[in-house]
Enzyme design. Sequence first.
Site, PDB file in Angstrom:
ATOM      1  N   ASN A  29     -10.509  -2.673  -7.193  1.00 28.19           N
ATOM      2  CA  ASN A  29      -9.709  -1.733  -7.984  1.00 28.19           C
ATOM      3  C   ASN A  29     -10.324  -1.396  -9.334  1.00 28.19           C
ATOM      4  OD1 ASN A  29      -6.434  -2.894  -6.829  1.00 28.19           O
ATOM      5  ND2 ASN A  29      -7.775  -1.312  -6.007  1.00 28.19           N
ATOM      6  N   ASP A  39       0.823  -1.210   0.000  1.00 28.77           N
ATOM      7  CA  ASP A  39       0.000   0.000   0.000  1.00 28.77           C
ATOM      8  C   ASP A  39       0.858   1.261   0.000  1.00 28.77           C
ATOM      9  OD1 ASP A  39      -2.329   1.421  -0.020  1.00 28.77           O
ATOM     10  OD2 ASP A  39      -2.871   1.004   2.058  1.00 28.77           O
ATOM     11  N   SER A  50      -8.667  -5.044   4.524  1.00 30.15           N
ATOM     12  CA  SER A  50      -9.238  -4.652   3.229  1.00 30.15           C
ATOM     13  C   SER A  50      -9.619  -5.811   2.310  1.00 30.15           C
ATOM     14  CB  SER A  50      -8.276  -3.713   2.492  1.00 30.15           C
ATOM     15  OG  SER A  50      -8.073  -2.536   3.237  1.00 30.15           O
TER      16      SER A  50
END
Length: 243
Positions: A68, A20, A196
Site C-alpha cells: 500500500n 476489500d 494477495s
Amino acid sequence: MEEKVVDKNAIPRHVAIIMDGNGRWAKARGMPRMMGHRKGVEVAKEITRAAADIGIEYLTIWAFSTENWRRPPEEISGLMGLLHHTLKADLTEFHENGVRLRVLGSRKNLDQKTLELIDHAVKLTQNNTRFNLNIAFNYGGRDDIIQAARTLAKKVQEGALQPDEINEDLFSESLYTCGIPDPELLIRTSNELRISNYILWQMAYTEMVFIETYWPDFTKDDLLKAIIDYQQRDRRFGKVSSK
C-alpha cells in the site's frame, strides 16, 4: 438471518478478513476514496463486536499492506490517520470490553508517533482475554516469512540454534503471529478471488470464502453466512474424507 442456523459448537476459532472494496464503494457513490476507508473502519468495529458475540476468539483484519506504500501520498496519509484515530478514540472501548489488541507487521517506515500509539495500545490490552483483535498493518505475507527466516538465520549464525533444529513450530514462533492460532476461515470481500500476500504461511489449511459485497456494505449476516459455509466444508488436512 437467524443465528440458530449456525452450529455454536463449530465456530471457527480464528477468522481472518481482507476488507476489500472501500475505494470502489466510494467511487460508485461519487465520493472520495477516503470516505470509503472511513466507512470501512466503522464496519470493522461493528464486525469486531459481532465476532466476539458469535464466539469467535481471534479476528485478524488487514488495514494496510506492505504494497500500500505505492498508493498516492494523500491516501497513505489518510490511512495512517485512520489508524491513529482508532488507536486513540476506540482504545478505551476495546479495553473495557476485554479486547486484546495486537498490531501485526513491520515497524519499518512507520513514524515515531505511530509506533508509540501501537505500543501503548498493545501494552494496555495485553492481559485482556475476552476477545483478540489483530490488526495487520504494514503487513505482507512474504515479508513475514522473510523476517522469520532472518531471525532463525541469526540464531544459527550466533550458534544458538542448529539448522536441523528448525521445524514448523519453531518457524511459526518466529512469525508476527507468534502465539496466535492459524486462521480456520478467510473472508475476502468485493469478489476478488486471490489472497494477495496475506498471512501466507498461516493459511496452509484455511477455508476461504469470497463474496461480492464491498467491505463497507458487509454485515453481521454476511459473517454468519460465511461461517455457515465454513461449517459445511469437510476439512481433511490431507486425510481421507470423513463423509
